[in-house]
Motif scaffolding. Structure first.
Motif, PDB file in Angstrom:
ATOM      1  N   ALA A  57      -6.533 -20.307  25.218  1.00  0.00           N
ATOM      2  CA  ALA A  57      -7.313 -19.568  24.220  1.00  0.00           C
ATOM      3  C   ALA A  57      -8.558 -20.360  23.844  1.00  0.00           C
ATOM      4  CB  ALA A  57      -6.457 -19.289  22.986  1.00  0.00           C
ATOM      5  N   LEU A  58      -8.398 -21.669  23.647  1.00  0.00           N
ATOM      6  CA  LEU A  58      -9.542 -22.524  23.319  1.00  0.00           C
ATOM      7  C   LEU A  58     -10.502 -22.622  24.493  1.00  0.00           C
ATOM      8  CD1 LEU A  58     -10.948 -24.416  21.332  1.00  0.00           C
ATOM      9  CD2 LEU A  58      -9.531 -26.288  22.214  1.00  0.00           C
ATOM     10  N   LEU A  88     -16.805 -18.918  26.738  1.00  0.00           N
ATOM     11  CA  LEU A  88     -17.601 -17.742  26.392  1.00  0.00           C
ATOM     12  C   LEU A  88     -18.767 -18.096  25.479  1.00  0.00           C
ATOM     13  CD1 LEU A  88     -14.839 -15.017  25.867  1.00  0.00           C
ATOM     14  CD2 LEU A  88     -16.493 -15.179  27.745  1.00  0.00           C
ATOM     15  N   THR A  89     -18.524 -19.009  24.537  1.00  0.00           N
ATOM     16  CA  THR A  89     -19.607 -19.432  23.644  1.00  0.00           C
ATOM     17  C   THR A  89     -20.721 -20.104  24.436  1.00  0.00           C
ATOM     18  OG1 THR A  89     -18.028 -19.768  21.841  1.00  0.00           O
ATOM     19  CG2 THR A  89     -20.187 -20.793  21.608  1.00  0.00           C
ATOM     20  N   THR A 112     -22.415 -26.814  19.992  1.00  0.00           N
ATOM     21  CA  THR A 112     -21.140 -26.172  20.341  1.00  0.00           C
ATOM     22  C   THR A 112     -20.119 -27.188  20.831  1.00  0.00           C
ATOM     23  OG1 THR A 112     -22.199 -24.069  20.887  1.00  0.00           O
ATOM     24  CG2 THR A 112     -20.034 -24.484  21.856  1.00  0.00           C
ATOM     25  N   ALA A 137     -16.666 -28.423  19.083  1.00  0.00           N
ATOM     26  CA  ALA A 137     -15.425 -28.150  19.819  1.00  0.00           C
ATOM     27  C   ALA A 137     -14.597 -29.420  19.983  1.00  0.00           C
ATOM     28  CB  ALA A 137     -15.744 -27.546  21.187  1.00  0.00           C
ATOM     29  N   GLY A 179     -11.050 -20.323  26.775  1.00  0.00           N
ATOM     30  CA  GLY A 179     -11.811 -19.076  26.808  1.00  0.00           C
ATOM     31  C   GLY A 179     -12.863 -19.014  25.724  1.00  0.00           C
ATOM     32  N   SER A 180     -12.524 -19.481  24.529  1.00  0.00           N
ATOM     33  CA  SER A 180     -13.457 -19.449  23.403  1.00  0.00           C
ATOM     34  C   SER A 180     -14.677 -20.324  23.661  1.00  0.00           C
ATOM     35  CB  SER A 180     -12.743 -19.896  22.128  1.00  0.00           C
ATOM     36  OG  SER A 180     -13.655 -20.013  21.059  1.00  0.00           O
ATOM     37  N   VAL A 181     -14.431 -21.565  24.108  1.00  0.00           N
ATOM     38  CA  VAL A 181     -15.539 -22.503  24.361  1.00  0.00           C
ATOM     39  C   VAL A 181     -16.376 -22.026  25.545  1.00  0.00           C
ATOM     40  CG1 VAL A 181     -16.135 -24.875  25.022  1.00  0.00           C
ATOM     41  CG2 VAL A 181     -14.302 -24.457  23.378  1.00  0.00           C
ATOM     42  N   GLN A 221      -5.775 -29.505  23.961  1.00  0.00           N
ATOM     43  CA  GLN A 221      -7.030 -28.918  23.486  1.00  0.00           C
ATOM     44  C   GLN A 221      -8.241 -29.685  24.018  1.00  0.00           C
ATOM     45  OE1 GLN A 221      -7.048 -28.231  19.242  1.00  0.00           O
ATOM     46  NE2 GLN A 221      -5.689 -26.472  19.456  1.00  0.00           N
TER      47      GLN A 221
END
Length: 200
Positions: A4-5, A11-12, A123, A127, A7-9, A136
């Motif tokens: 999940a992390l 995409l950002t 970013t 992160a 994908g988040s990083v 993570q």
């Protein structure tokens, strides 16, 4: 690994570094060069961007604190640099295919501040600071690596476009890239100034 992390990083970074948006600028800066030089520019720009991002991921906050540099200051200075490059593209001064210009274009503005700009730097700093545990941290670094692989593939295969549009098309793309880059630069400067005002 925390997917999940990841994908988040990823995409950002994808939104901020914008591989499709970098394509016309890369074509403008690499047009007229031998294919071997164009390919070298693609991996040089990717390598420079990764090096800068990795450096700030490891010790970014410490670097900014030591130099007493704020993120808005980084944004304004990057915007001014992009504005100078965009003016060269618009006036045709960036068209001379010299070896020095080939190398510099891969480093500046492609590697930094276009790819490894203030947005991407902030970013990755945030992160890494928020990551908790090996899973993570691995997710954050895998997202950074995956993003740079995408950037390299985008620039590497955008060279096929040059073969289709020929020299006249390259000139057109160069002027278009200059306009886009000028708009990006002005927006970045405006964002930096706004952040300065809000922080005051």
């Amino acid at each position: 690994m925390d997917f999940a992390l990841f994908g988040s990083v990823f995409l950002t970074l994808f939104v901020i570094m914008d591989p499709p948006g970098i394509t016309p600028i890369f074509l403008a800066l690499s047009g007229g060069r031998p294919v071997k030089v164009q390919r070298r520019m693609a991996w040089q720009a990717t390598l420079v961007a990764f090096g800068v991002i990795a450096l700030f991921a490891v010790c970014g906050q410490q670097i900014l604190d030591y130099l007493h540099v704020s993120v808005p200051a980084l944004m304004v200075s990057g915007g001014l640099l992009l504005l100078l490059i965009s003016l060269d593209l618009l006036t045709g001064k960036a068209d001379e295919p010299t070896q020095t210009k080939d190398v510099n274009a891969a480093l500046v503005p492609l590697g930094m501040p276009l790819l490894a700009g203030p947005g991407a730097i902030v970013t990755v700093i945030l992160a890494v600071q928020r990551a908790d545990g090996a899973g993570q941290y691995t997710a954050v670094w895998m997202a950074i690596v995956a993003m740079h692989v995408v950037l390299w593939l985008t620039m590497r295969y955008s060279l096929l476009i040059i073969r289709v549009i020929k020299d006249g098309g390259v000139v057109l793309v160069t002027r278009l890239a200059g306009m886009l880059l000028a708009a990006i630069a002005v927006q970045q400067i405006a964002n930096g100034i706004t952040d300065f005002i809000n922080a005051a």
